[in-house]
Motif scaffolding. Structure first.
Motif, PDB file in Angstrom:
ATOM      1  N   ALA A  37      50.204  44.829  30.420  1.00 20.70           N
ATOM      2  CA  ALA A  37      49.819  44.790  31.887  1.00 20.70           C
ATOM      3  C   ALA A  37      48.572  45.696  32.208  1.00 20.70           C
ATOM      4  CB  ALA A  37      50.971  45.675  32.541  1.00 20.70           C
ATOM      5  N   VAL A  38      48.274  46.605  31.616  1.00 17.80           N
ATOM      6  CA  VAL A  38      46.974  47.537  31.823  1.00 17.80           C
ATOM      7  C   VAL A  38      45.735  46.276  31.397  1.00 17.80           C
ATOM      8  CG1 VAL A  38      45.447  49.155  31.001  1.00 17.80           C
ATOM      9  CG2 VAL A  38      47.780  49.834  31.675  1.00 17.80           C
ATOM     10  N   ILE A  39      45.952  45.774  30.318  1.00 20.75           N
ATOM     11  CA  ILE A  39      44.986  44.788  29.950  1.00 20.75           C
ATOM     12  C   ILE A  39      44.651  43.667  30.865  1.00 20.75           C
ATOM     13  CG2 ILE A  39      44.268  43.102  28.089  1.00 20.75           C
ATOM     14  CD1 ILE A  39      45.392  45.098  26.143  1.00 20.75           C
ATOM     15  N   THR A  40      45.775  43.058  31.366  1.00 23.63           N
ATOM     16  CA  THR A  40      45.742  41.913  32.258  1.00 23.63           C
ATOM     17  C   THR A  40      44.904  42.215  33.649  1.00 23.63           C
ATOM     18  OG1 THR A  40      47.921  41.219  31.421  1.00 23.63           O
ATOM     19  CG2 THR A  40      47.040  40.425  33.432  1.00 23.63           C
ATOM     20  N   LEU A  41      45.536  43.537  34.039  1.00 22.67           N
ATOM     21  CA  LEU A  41      44.939  44.076  35.413  1.00 22.67           C
ATOM     22  C   LEU A  41      43.317  44.270  35.259  1.00 22.67           C
ATOM     23  CD1 LEU A  41      47.805  46.371  36.843  1.00 22.67           C
ATOM     24  CD2 LEU A  41      46.915  43.988  37.538  1.00 22.67           C
ATOM     25  N   ASN A  42      42.953  44.915  34.193  1.00 18.41           N
ATOM     26  CA  ASN A  42      41.595  45.135  33.791  1.00 18.41           C
ATOM     27  C   ASN A  42      40.659  43.954  33.702  1.00 18.41           C
ATOM     28  OD1 ASN A  42      41.460  48.042  34.171  1.00 18.41           O
ATOM     29  ND2 ASN A  42      42.071  48.424  31.762  1.00 18.41           N
ATOM     30  N   ARG A  43      41.353  42.879  33.125  1.00 16.95           N
ATOM     31  CA  ARG A  43      40.385  41.912  32.945  1.00 16.95           C
ATOM     32  C   ARG A  43      40.581  40.505  34.257  1.00 16.95           C
ATOM     33  NH1 ARG A  43      41.771  40.032  26.664  1.00 16.95           N
ATOM     34  NH2 ARG A  43      40.634  41.691  25.758  1.00 16.95           N
ATOM     35  N   THR A  45      39.483  39.020  37.295  1.00 16.41           N
ATOM     36  CA  THR A  45      38.407  38.985  37.872  1.00 16.41           C
ATOM     37  C   THR A  45      38.542  38.719  39.345  1.00 16.41           C
ATOM     38  OG1 THR A  45      38.082  36.543  37.063  1.00 16.41           O
ATOM     39  CG2 THR A  45      36.924  38.435  35.934  1.00 16.41           C
ATOM     40  N   GLN A  46      39.879  37.914  39.806  1.00 16.28           N
ATOM     41  CA  GLN A  46      40.103  37.552  41.113  1.00 16.28           C
ATOM     42  C   GLN A  46      40.031  38.546  42.311  1.00 16.28           C
ATOM     43  OE1 GLN A  46      43.605  35.597  40.527  1.00 16.28           O
ATOM     44  NE2 GLN A  46      42.709  33.710  41.145  1.00 16.28           N
ATOM     45  N   SER A  47      40.419  39.951  41.933  1.00 14.32           N
ATOM     46  CA  SER A  47      40.710  40.723  42.905  1.00 14.32           C
ATOM     47  C   SER A  47      39.213  41.449  43.296  1.00 14.32           C
ATOM     48  CB  SER A  47      41.741  41.991  42.431  1.00 14.32           C
ATOM     49  OG  SER A  47      40.771  42.588  41.227  1.00 14.32           O
ATOM     50  N   ASP A  48      38.343  41.488  42.518  1.00 14.31           N
ATOM     51  CA  ASP A  48      36.975  42.147  42.915  1.00 14.31           C
ATOM     52  C   ASP A  48      36.013  40.998  43.324  1.00 14.31           C
ATOM     53  OD1 ASP A  48      37.849  44.294  42.218  1.00 14.31           O
ATOM     54  OD2 ASP A  48      37.187  44.328  40.088  1.00 14.31           O
ATOM     55  N   ALA A  49      36.244  39.654  43.093  1.00 12.62           N
ATOM     56  CA  ALA A  49      35.467  38.455  43.624  1.00 12.62           C
ATOM     57  C   ALA A  49      35.499  38.568  45.087  1.00 12.62           C
ATOM     58  CB  ALA A  49      35.651  37.163  42.812  1.00 12.62           C
ATOM     59  N   PRO A  50      34.428  38.349  45.545  1.00 13.34           N
ATOM     60  CA  PRO A  50      34.187  38.181  47.054  1.00 13.34           C
ATOM     61  C   PRO A  50      34.385  36.598  47.356  1.00 13.34           C
ATOM     62  CG  PRO A  50      32.017  38.725  46.184  1.00 13.34           C
ATOM     63  CD  PRO A  50      32.933  38.944  45.284  1.00 13.34           C
ATOM     64  N   VAL A  51      34.848  36.544  48.529  1.00 11.02           N
ATOM     65  CA  VAL A  51      35.296  34.984  49.019  1.00 11.02           C
ATOM     66  C   VAL A  51      34.140  34.279  49.140  1.00 11.02           C
ATOM     67  CG1 VAL A  51      36.411  33.576  50.838  1.00 11.02           C
ATOM     68  CG2 VAL A  51      37.399  35.589  50.236  1.00 11.02           C
ATOM     69  N   THR A  52      32.759  34.720  49.180  1.00 15.19           N
ATOM     70  CA  THR A  52      31.802  34.073  49.462  1.00 15.19           C
ATOM     71  C   THR A  52      31.142  33.371  48.276  1.00 15.19           C
ATOM     72  OG1 THR A  52      30.221  36.083  49.488  1.00 15.19           O
ATOM     73  CG2 THR A  52      30.771  35.520  51.715  1.00 15.19           C
ATOM     74  N   GLN A  53      31.478  34.171  47.198  1.00 17.19           N
ATOM     75  CA  GLN A  53      31.158  33.266  45.772  1.00 17.19           C
ATOM     76  C   GLN A  53      31.672  31.799  45.672  1.00 17.19           C
ATOM     77  OE1 GLN A  53      32.266  35.871  42.582  1.00 17.19           O
ATOM     78  NE2 GLN A  53      30.551  37.284  42.526  1.00 17.19           N
ATOM     79  N   SER A  54      32.465  31.368  46.363  1.00 19.68           N
ATOM     80  CA  SER A  54      32.926  30.225  46.517  1.00 19.68           C
ATOM     81  C   SER A  54      32.148  29.045  47.076  1.00 19.68           C
ATOM     82  CB  SER A  54      34.539  30.159  46.820  1.00 19.68           C
ATOM     83  OG  SER A  54      34.528  30.380  48.217  1.00 19.68           O
ATOM     84  N   CYS A  55      31.093  29.630  47.768  1.00 18.80           N
ATOM     85  CA  CYS A  55      30.463  28.921  48.735  1.00 18.80           C
ATOM     86  C   CYS A  55      29.370  28.196  47.767  1.00 18.80           C
ATOM     87  CB  CYS A  55      29.672  29.610  49.447  1.00 18.80           C
ATOM     88  SG  CYS A  55      30.278  30.223  51.237  1.00 18.80           S
TER      89      CYS A  55
END
Length: 190
Positions: A37-43, A45-55
């Motif tokens: 669980a800890v490894i999964t949460l640390n890896r 990348t969705q939670s920190d990615a700003p929405v604007t990166q999808s532009c």
């Protein structure tokens, strides 16, 4: 009796060893689960990615969310007619509806054939949709992709009669639906 005591003692030792093994297995499984669980949460990348990166490259992110309240919308009101004090009177109507009126004045170019024109930029796409509803969608939208402020210019034209009532405005907002993204833009927020 001594044999019976020995038998019970031996049996107790076996049960104790079985319990220790069971606890060891459960503890090992729990540690493995927590580690995964800890490894999964640390890896993740969705939670920190700003929405604007999808532009897509070259697109400008815009705020197309409708404001929760008119008090979140800043406007300038300009008169593009020959009617004296029209901008000030319309600004007072907007103030009564809780909009933040920044400036009033006269537009240099007369616009007798329109109800209103809205000039806005990427930060106010959703707010412009709310303003359209106050004109029952009878406005000329003028989106400027390079505009950097969060204020909308409302230019009152010669066909203007009055702003919509709150009930008419709510019906118009429902009819308009979600704001469309202007060309060359993408949604800043989901």
């Amino acid at each position: 009796m001594a044999a019976a005591d020995l038998w019970l003692t031996g049996s107790g030792t076996e049960m104790q060893l079985a319990r220790i093994r069971a606890i060891a297995i459960i503890s090992t499984l729990a540690i493995i689960g927590i580690t995964l669980a800890v490894i999964t949460l640390n890896r993740d990348t969705q939670s920190d990615a700003p929405v604007t990166q999808s532009c897509p490259a070259g697109f400008v992110p815009v705020d197309n969310t409708l404001p929760d309240s008119e008090s979140e919308v800043k406007i300038n009101v300009y008169n593009a007619t020959t009617t004296v004090d029209l901008a000030r009177n319309v600004a007072a109507d907007f103030t009564n509806r809780k909009f933040k009126v920044e400036k009033t004045g006269n537009e240099r170019k007369a616009q007798p054939d329109i109800v209103a024109e809205l000039r806005y930029g990427p930060k106010t796409v959703g707010a412009a949709q709310l303003l359209k509803a106050y004109f029952l969608n009878d406005v000329e939208p003028v989106f400027d992709i390079k505009r950097e402020n969060d204020t909308i210019d409302v230019i009152i034209g010669g066909q203007f009669k009055q702003l919509a009532t709150p009930t008419e405005m709510r019906q118009a907002v429902a009819a308009l639906g979600r704001p469309l993204l202007p060309e060359g833009t993408c949604a800043e927020k989901p």
